[in-house]
Scaffold this active site. Structure first.
Site, short mmCIF file in Angstrom:
data_model
loop_
_atom_site.label_atom_id
_atom_site.label_comp_id
_atom_site.label_asym_id
_atom_site.label_seq_id
_atom_site.Cartn_x
_atom_site.Cartn_y
_atom_site.Cartn_z
N SER A 39 0.79 -1.23 0.00
CA SER A 39 0.00 0.00 0.00
C SER A 39 0.82 1.28 0.00
O SER A 39 0.26 2.37 -0.12
CB SER A 39 -0.96 0.01 1.20
OG SER A 39 -2.10 -0.77 0.93
N LYS A 42 0.25 3.79 -2.69
CA LYS A 42 -0.71 4.89 -2.64
C LYS A 42 -0.04 6.26 -2.58
O LYS A 42 -0.68 7.28 -2.82
CB LYS A 42 -1.68 4.67 -1.48
CG LYS A 42 -2.65 3.53 -1.79
CD LYS A 42 -3.32 2.96 -0.56
CE LYS A 42 -4.18 1.76 -0.98
NZ LYS A 42 -4.43 0.81 0.10
N SER A 99 -6.17 3.77 4.15
CA SER A 99 -5.52 2.95 3.11
C SER A 99 -6.57 2.14 2.37
O SER A 99 -6.38 0.96 2.06
CB SER A 99 -4.46 2.02 3.72
OG SER A 99 -3.60 1.53 2.72
N LYS A 201 3.29 6.92 4.67
CA LYS A 201 2.39 5.84 4.29
C LYS A 201 2.97 4.48 4.68
O LYS A 201 4.17 4.25 4.56
CB LYS A 201 2.12 5.88 2.79
CG LYS A 201 1.02 4.92 2.34
CD LYS A 201 -0.34 5.39 2.80
CE LYS A 201 -1.43 4.36 2.53
NZ LYS A 201 -1.35 3.20 3.47
#
Length: 394
Positions: A39, A42, A99, A201
């Protein structure tokens, strides 16, 4: 260049620390091995969307529609129904805090026209930034063949987000969001536990292990730490904090540190990304690992099950070499930012401007959308226009 290979099990982790302003490398281990980003992908979804806003292809208040494809995404998601609409601004907050994989697809289809079209934009941006080890297939980082990056490339991307979109920096460090009666905290727990943390992130899939791109600022100096392949969310947070602390402290021995150049000059390695599925998601885990279980206490896990065969500890027991704790208990520093579905209640865009060196004015707007149960959020909960002008981003 090395032959096609992956780091050995004892070294199945990549670490990188750089200065945000200069790109100077302060520490690097396996930083140029290809890696499954999970993730952390992202961050590129955010970058690609902010660039589309800058190019006036979409706006912060552009409405995006949740498609059947978005509804089908698993496992981490907002759970919106087919046809739900959400502004780009709210979608980005949900993307970076929760997320949410369904929101990532909603953004991609709305900005790029399709998942394939958005992936093309992501890869074009990667090439332009010099991310030579990266190739993106989707906007959320779910497992896909040839969906790869590296610590080097992710640090380059993090610098680009900071330097190209300073007005949007707050998307990187929203501590929590409130949607109706639901409060969702950012998986990056450094935000509430490490002094000066201001991004960015997390990510996890079995093949990659626990990943984190983190940033922090102290005395006007911002550092970026990348940790890929940690055994748990707790250990990745501690390792990132240790890297950041090392960079800020320097131990007075910086003159002895070999010069590693800048991040863009790190030589990519011709290697296959390590697949950590067995050690991350094998039967030795007490409960299925995931982002939602990122604070798994692993003190009772057999040492042989941890990367490198070393001992495993709870987050509260992990200390840097200097012997002092760099992560404290979670602290409620700022209230959650209210997010909602439906149109925004202010013109698009609302951008606060200020002369160089002066603080921007805060602009707030009341929410005008539906909450999780279809009810409007309580009037006492204020929703800021964009995170760059909200108190939650301080």
């Amino acid at each position: 260049m090395l032959a096609t290979m992956a780091p050995g099990r004892a070294q199945a982790e990549a670490l990188l620390l750089i200065e945000a302003s200069t790109g100077k490398v302060l520490h690097a281990e396996n930083a140029t091995y290809p890696w499954y980003p999970a993730s952390v992908t992202k961050l590129m979804t955010l970058y690609t969307t902010l660039k589309a806003i800058k190019d006036r292809k979409v706006g912060y208040d552009t409405l995006l529609t949740v498609s059947k494809n978005a509804v089908a995404q698993q496992p981490t998601k907002m759970g919106f129904k087919l046809g739900t609409t959400v502004t780009v601004d709210n979608a980005l907050k949900m993307l970076m805090v929760k997320s949410a994989n369904d929101v990532a697809v909603t953004i991609a289809e709305g900005v790029g026209g399709s998942l394939e079209g958005f992936a093309d934009l992501m890869n074009a941006n990667a090439r332009r930034l010099g991310m030579t080890q990266s190739h993106f297939i989707n906007p959320n980082g779910l497992p896909a063949e040839n969906h790869v990056s590296s610590a080097r490339d992710l640090a380059i991307l993090a610098r680009a987000l900071i330097n190209e979109f300073p007005q949007d920096d707050a998307y990187l460090h929203v501590h929590a969001i409130r949607y109706g009666n639901r409060v969702m905290r950012n998986y990056n727990n450094l935000l509430d536990r490490y002094p000066g943390a201001d991004g960015m992130k997390t990510g996890f899939i079995c093949a990659s292990g626990y990943n984190l791109v983190a940033s922090a600022t102290r005395n006007g100096r911002r550092l970026i730490a990348v940790v890929l392949g940690s055994y748990s969310g707790a250990t990745r947070a501690q390792k990132a904090a240790q890297l950041l602390e090392r960079g800020f402290d320097g131990n007075g021995l910086s003159w002895l540190t070999p010069q590693l150049g800048t991040v863009d000059k790190l030589a990519p390695i011709d290697a296959a990304p390590p697949n950590l599925r067995e050690e991350m998601c094998g039967g030795h885990r007490r409960k299925p690992p995931s982002e939602d279980n990122q604070e798994e206490e692993v003190e009772n896990v057999d040492a042989s099950a941890t990367p490198g065969g070393g001992p495993a500890f709870m987050l509260s027991n992990l200390k840097p070499a200097a012997g002092k704790y760099v992560l404290g208990p979670p602290v409620e520093t700022v209230p959650p930012v209210v997010v909602f579905t439906g149109p925004a209640s202010h013109p698009d865009p609302v951008i606060a401007t200020a002369a160089p060196g002066k603080k921007k004015k805060k602009v707030a707007a009341k929410p005008n959308g539906e909450g999780a149960s279809g009810d409007k959020p309580k009037s006492s909960a204020k929703k800021q226009a964009k995170p760059k002008v909200t108190s939650a981003a301080q």
